[in-house]
Design a protein around this motif. Structure first.
Motif, short mmCIF file in Angstrom:
data_model
loop_
_atom_site.label_atom_id
_atom_site.label_comp_id
_atom_site.label_asym_id
_atom_site.label_seq_id
_atom_site.Cartn_x
_atom_site.Cartn_y
_atom_site.Cartn_z
N SER A 70 0.83 -1.21 0.00
CA SER A 70 0.00 0.00 0.00
C SER A 70 0.86 1.26 0.00
CB SER A 70 -0.92 -0.01 1.22
OG SER A 70 -1.68 1.18 1.28
N LEU A 71 1.94 1.23 0.82
CA LEU A 71 2.83 2.38 0.85
C LEU A 71 3.53 2.59 -0.48
CD1 LEU A 71 4.42 1.95 4.39
CD2 LEU A 71 2.77 3.67 3.68
N ARG A 72 3.90 1.49 -1.13
CA ARG A 72 4.53 1.61 -2.45
C ARG A 72 3.57 2.22 -3.47
NH1 ARG A 72 7.70 -4.23 -3.00
NH2 ARG A 72 9.46 -3.70 -1.59
N GLY A 73 2.31 1.78 -3.43
CA GLY A 73 1.32 2.35 -4.34
C GLY A 73 1.12 3.83 -4.09
N ASP A 74 1.06 4.24 -2.81
CA ASP A 74 0.93 5.67 -2.50
C ASP A 74 2.14 6.45 -2.98
OD1 ASP A 74 -0.64 5.01 0.74
OD2 ASP A 74 -1.48 5.10 -1.29
N LEU A 75 3.33 5.85 -2.85
CA LEU A 75 4.54 6.53 -3.31
C LEU A 75 4.52 6.72 -4.83
CD1 LEU A 75 7.31 7.70 -2.62
CD2 LEU A 75 8.26 5.39 -2.83
N ASP A 76 4.08 5.69 -5.55
CA ASP A 76 4.01 5.81 -7.02
C ASP A 76 3.00 6.87 -7.43
OD1 ASP A 76 4.44 2.22 -7.52
OD2 ASP A 76 5.92 3.82 -7.25
N ARG A 77 1.86 6.89 -6.73
CA ARG A 77 0.86 7.92 -7.06
C ARG A 77 1.38 9.32 -6.75
NH1 ARG A 77 -2.63 3.96 -4.94
NH2 ARG A 77 -2.58 4.93 -2.88
N THR A 78 2.13 9.43 -5.65
CA THR A 78 2.70 10.74 -5.30
C THR A 78 3.72 11.19 -6.35
OG1 THR A 78 2.42 10.23 -2.95
CG2 THR A 78 3.90 12.03 -3.51
N ARG A 79 4.52 10.25 -6.83
CA ARG A 79 5.51 10.60 -7.85
C ARG A 79 4.84 11.03 -9.15
NH1 ARG A 79 9.95 5.68 -7.10
NH2 ARG A 79 10.91 6.49 -5.17
N SER A 80 3.81 10.29 -9.56
CA SER A 80 3.11 10.66 -10.80
C SER A 80 2.43 12.02 -10.66
CB SER A 80 2.08 9.59 -11.15
OG SER A 80 1.09 9.48 -10.14
N GLU A 81 1.87 12.27 -9.47
CA GLU A 81 1.24 13.57 -9.24
C GLU A 81 2.28 14.69 -9.27
OE1 GLU A 81 -1.89 13.83 -9.12
OE2 GLU A 81 -2.16 15.94 -8.57
N ARG A 82 3.48 14.40 -8.69
CA ARG A 82 4.54 15.39 -8.71
C ARG A 82 4.99 15.69 -10.14
NH1 ARG A 82 10.27 13.30 -7.12
NH2 ARG A 82 9.87 12.43 -9.18
N ASP A 83 5.12 14.64 -10.98
CA ASP A 83 5.52 14.85 -12.37
C ASP A 83 4.47 15.64 -13.13
OD1 ASP A 83 7.01 11.52 -12.62
OD2 ASP A 83 7.82 13.40 -11.83
N ARG A 84 3.21 15.34 -12.84
CA ARG A 84 2.14 16.06 -13.53
C ARG A 84 2.14 17.54 -13.13
NH1 ARG A 84 -2.84 17.76 -12.57
NH2 ARG A 84 -2.80 16.94 -10.44
N LEU A 85 2.31 17.81 -11.82
CA LEU A 85 2.36 19.19 -11.36
C LEU A 85 3.57 19.93 -11.93
CD1 LEU A 85 1.34 18.74 -7.61
CD2 LEU A 85 -0.04 19.68 -9.45
N ARG A 86 4.69 19.22 -12.05
CA ARG A 86 5.88 19.85 -12.63
C ARG A 86 5.65 20.20 -14.10
NH1 ARG A 86 11.41 16.80 -11.62
NH2 ARG A 86 10.85 17.50 -9.50
N ALA A 87 5.00 19.28 -14.84
CA ALA A 87 4.71 19.56 -16.25
C ALA A 87 3.74 20.74 -16.38
CB ALA A 87 4.13 18.32 -16.92
N ASP A 88 2.72 20.79 -15.48
CA ASP A 88 1.78 21.91 -15.52
C ASP A 88 2.49 23.22 -15.18
OD1 ASP A 88 -0.99 19.99 -14.11
OD2 ASP A 88 -0.27 20.20 -16.16
N SER A 89 3.42 23.15 -14.22
CA SER A 89 4.18 24.36 -13.86
C SER A 89 5.02 24.85 -15.03
CB SER A 89 5.06 24.07 -12.65
OG SER A 89 5.88 25.17 -12.34
N ASP A 90 5.67 23.90 -15.73
CA ASP A 90 6.48 24.29 -16.90
C ASP A 90 5.60 24.89 -17.99
OD1 ASP A 90 8.67 21.41 -16.54
OD2 ASP A 90 8.69 23.36 -15.54
N ARG A 91 4.42 24.27 -18.18
CA ARG A 91 3.52 24.80 -19.21
C ARG A 91 3.05 26.20 -18.86
NH1 ARG A 91 -1.78 25.03 -19.34
NH2 ARG A 91 -1.97 23.69 -17.50
N LEU A 92 2.72 26.42 -17.58
CA LEU A 92 2.27 27.74 -17.16
C LEU A 92 3.39 28.78 -17.29
CD1 LEU A 92 0.14 26.81 -14.02
CD2 LEU A 92 -0.69 27.56 -16.24
#
Length: 234
Positions: free
Chosen positions: A31-53
């Motif tokens: 469960s912790l590994r799944g949460d970590l993967d979701r957190t990483r994907s969310e971080r990458d998505r936020l970083r891409a949105d930040s770069d786009r903005l």
């Protein structure tokens, strides 16, 4: 015999308890590994949105600077037109005053200059109309490079440029191989700040790839960069 039986029973119970505890811990770990993967994907998505903005903000800043420069140029053009228009009333007043003075003494002479002025009036109009005709082909010639430069290239053929990077580059106004091939060190630094890279453009040789594609040297491009493919690089 009873001692052996109790020892065997304790061993079995210990194995069952250990297996149960391990199963619980393993489930928590997954469960912790799944949460970590979701957190990483969310971080990458936020970083891409930040770069786009950031890219959109830079584009808006450039558009704002362009509009401000146009607004600054507009009053100067009006001032130039006003300065060009100011001598006209003085000339008219001088001609009318001269005509008024010459009127009582020589009426015939006053009529003759009027006739010559009216006859000579159409000539400047014809001369003024000529530049308009000459300006039309010039406008067509000037419009041709804009239409040619507006064609975008497939930037995903370059190694290191995927869908996200292609979108960010287009946000910076980079749409052709020729633009990337002409990058300077300052351009590379600015683009890497937008894309959140650190020396990746030089490592992946974006400029060398773009120079070959801009020159249309597909054979040399395929030889030097065989992993780039011919259609898309994802």
């Amino acid at each position: 015999m009873s001692t052996f039986f109790y020892m065997l029973l304790a061993f079995v119970v210990g194995v069952l308890v250990g297996w149960f505890i391990w199963g619980r811990l393993r489930g928590e770990l997954d469960s912790l590994r799944g949460d970590l993967d979701r957190t990483r994907s969310e971080r990458d998505r936020l970083r891409a949105d930040s770069d786009r903005l950031k890219g959109e903000l830079d584009a808006s800043g450039r558009a704002r600077a362009d509009l401000e420069s146009r607004l600054r140029d507009t009053p100067s053009a009006k001032a130039g037109a006003d300065k060009a228009a100011t001598p006209a009333p003085a000339a008219l007043m001088s001609t009318t005053s001269a005509a008024a003075k010459a009127g009582p003494t020589k009426p015939a002479a006053a009529k003759k200059p009027a006739a010559t002025k009216t006859a000579a009036a159409p000539k400047p109009a014809a001369k003024a109309a000529a530049p308009k005709k000459a300006a039309a082909p010039a406008a067509k010639k000037a419009a041709a490079p804009q239409a040619k430069s507006g064609k975008a290239d497939n930037l995903r053929r370059l190694i290191g440029i995927g869908p996200v990077n292609e979108r960010l580059l287009k946000g910076q106004g980079v749409t052709t191989y020729a633009q990337i091939a002409a990058w300077t060190a300052a351009d590379v630094k600015r683009i890497e700040e937008v894309l959140n890279f650190d020396g990746r453009i030089e490592r992946e040789k974006w400029i060398e790839q773009a120079k070959l594609l801009a020159a249309g040297d597909e054979a040399e491009f395929a030889r030097q960069f065989p992993t780039a493919g011919t259609a898309n690089n994802t």
